[in-house]
Every structure is written in C-alpha cells, then in structure tokens.
Design an enzyme around this catalytic site. Structure first.
Site, PDB file in Angstrom:
ATOM      1  N   HIS A 246       0.885  -1.363  -0.139  1.00 18.26           N
ATOM      2  CA  HIS A 246      -0.110  -0.079   0.089  1.00 18.26           C
ATOM      3  C   HIS A 246       0.882   1.244   0.047  1.00 18.26           C
ATOM      4  O   HIS A 246       0.303   2.438  -0.575  1.00 18.26           O
ATOM      5  CB  HIS A 246      -0.787   0.009   1.154  1.00 18.26           C
ATOM      6  CG  HIS A 246      -1.879  -0.995   1.234  1.00 18.26           C
ATOM      7  ND1 HIS A 246      -2.172  -1.717   2.299  1.00 18.26           N
ATOM      8  CD2 HIS A 246      -2.696  -1.569   0.159  1.00 18.26           C
ATOM      9  CE1 HIS A 246      -3.107  -2.890   2.128  1.00 18.26           C
ATOM     10  NE2 HIS A 246      -3.380  -2.711   0.836  1.00 18.26           N
ATOM     11  N   HIS A 247       1.893   1.279   0.716  1.00 17.76           N
ATOM     12  CA  HIS A 247       2.755   2.420   0.836  1.00 17.76           C
ATOM     13  C   HIS A 247       4.272   2.370   0.330  1.00 17.76           C
ATOM     14  O   HIS A 247       4.883   3.068   0.484  1.00 17.76           O
ATOM     15  CB  HIS A 247       2.800   2.844   2.332  1.00 17.76           C
ATOM     16  CG  HIS A 247       1.211   3.340   2.829  1.00 17.76           C
ATOM     17  ND1 HIS A 247       0.758   2.392   3.537  1.00 17.76           N
ATOM     18  CD2 HIS A 247       0.678   4.236   2.554  1.00 17.76           C
ATOM     19  CE1 HIS A 247      -0.604   2.833   3.902  1.00 17.76           C
ATOM     20  NE2 HIS A 247      -0.213   3.769   3.325  1.00 17.76           N
TER      21      HIS A 247
ATOM     22  N   GLN B  92       1.183  -8.342   5.088  1.00 19.36           N
ATOM     23  CA  GLN B  92       1.143  -9.414   6.021  1.00 19.36           C
ATOM     24  C   GLN B  92       0.424 -10.666   6.111  1.00 19.36           C
ATOM     25  O   GLN B  92       0.783 -11.772   6.127  1.00 19.36           O
ATOM     26  CB  GLN B  92       1.385  -8.983   7.635  1.00 19.36           C
ATOM     27  CG  GLN B  92       2.030  -9.981   8.353  1.00 19.36           C
ATOM     28  CD  GLN B  92       2.384  -9.263   9.834  1.00 19.36           C
ATOM     29  OE1 GLN B  92       2.774  -8.176   9.862  1.00 19.36           O
ATOM     30  NE2 GLN B  92       2.173 -10.063  10.907  1.00 19.36           N
TER      31      GLN B  92
END
Length: 185
Positions: free
Chosen positions: A78-79, A117
């Site tokens: 996402h980042h 994760q």
C-alpha cells in the site's frame, strides 16, 4: 526487472519532490535506488521449485518440526514502506522433511514481493503444506510496519501478529497448543 525504467522513475520522483539530481549526494541515487529495489523485490524472480531444489529428505519423523525466528523484510504493497519481523514455521511431516535452510528461503521468496502481512502468512503456510505434503502446517508472523511508525498514526511500539493454521494445526487444538507452547507464546 527492467532496471533502466526503475532508475528513470526514481529520478523523476526525486526531481518531483524538489531535489536537484546534480547535487553531489544524489548524482548516482536513481541507479542505487533501482538496484536496491531490485534486491528488495527479488522474490518475483524466484520460483518455489528453484528454491526447494529437491531438498526433500526421507524421514520417519512424525513429530512437529519448528523453525523459529526467521527474520523477514518485506515491502507493504500500500505504501512501499518496509515491514520487518520474524516468522515461525512448524509442520508435521509425513515421510519427508524439507531442508532447514529451504524454510527460510521460502519465507524470503514471498517476503521479497510487495505484500500485506496477512497474505504473506498464508502463502508461506500453503507452500510448505504443498511442498512437504505435511499433515499440518502452522505459521505465525510478528512484524513492525513502517507505514504505522513513520507516517499516519506514528505508533512506534505496535506489532502486528498473523497466523495461518492448516491441516492438523487447524483441526486439533492439541497440535496448535504444542506449536504455541514451543514458541513460548
């Protein structure tokens, strides 16, 4: 990976934030960043078959095999910020065991991809189950996420824990309890 494209895009990002690519400290940064990103995402260039490399060995053991505290380094999809942690892998063999270093290498194959994760935990468990034909597999990952620590909520002490339990680890509480007890959790 087409490194020249990654290098060019790092140059664009550095320029877009207002930096001067001709500044002495930044002259070679796009190339270094491209090489680093290639290393950090090398899992895309690896296959499970290549990593396992037939390192399955006959064994009469039917007791739990645990590989604890395998370091992992991944990038949040996402980042694109790192998450860093430990992976614990256990399985109950059915006639063959996997070479010890192969467990750690399989963790890396999936960790060295853009990930979350939760998916990483499941991918490792499913792969160990498939490769070994185990009676059951348990995987727990504990990790610190830079996207939580460096930005957003900026919580320095948060740790995310995920688990995947397959086969006898899911079906039998005693097996799951033994796994957790061996981890001293």
């Amino acid at each position: 990976m087409r490194r020249y494209l990654v290098e060019e895009n790092w140059a664009n990002i550095i320029t877009a934030i207002g930096e001067d690519l001709n500044r002495p400290g930044l002259v070679d940064t796009p190339a270094r960043a491209a090489r680093a990103f290639e290393f950090l995402t090398r899992g895309y260039q690896q296959s499970v078959d290549e990593v396992v490399n037939e390192a399955l060995f006959p064994s009469e053991s039917s007791e739990m095999v645990l590989v604890q505290n395998v370091e992992l380094y991944s990038l949040c999809e996402h980042h694109l910020l790192p998450f860093i942690g430990r992976c614990h892998v256990a399985y109950i063999p059915t006639g063959k065991v996997l070479g010890l270093s192969k467990v750690a290498r399989l963790v890396d194959v999936f960790a060295r991809r853009l990930q979350i994760q939760e998916s990483l935990t499941s991918q490792i468990a499913e792969t160990i189950m498939t490769v070994t034909g185990a009676e059951g597999v348990g995987v727990i990952i504990e990790a610190r996420h830079m996207c939580m620590m460096m930005r957003g909520v900026e919580k320095q002490n948060s740790v995310m824990k995920t688990s995947a339990m397959l086969g006898s680890f899911r079906e039998h509480q005693a097996t799951r309890d033994e796994f957790l007890q061996l981890l001293q959790m």
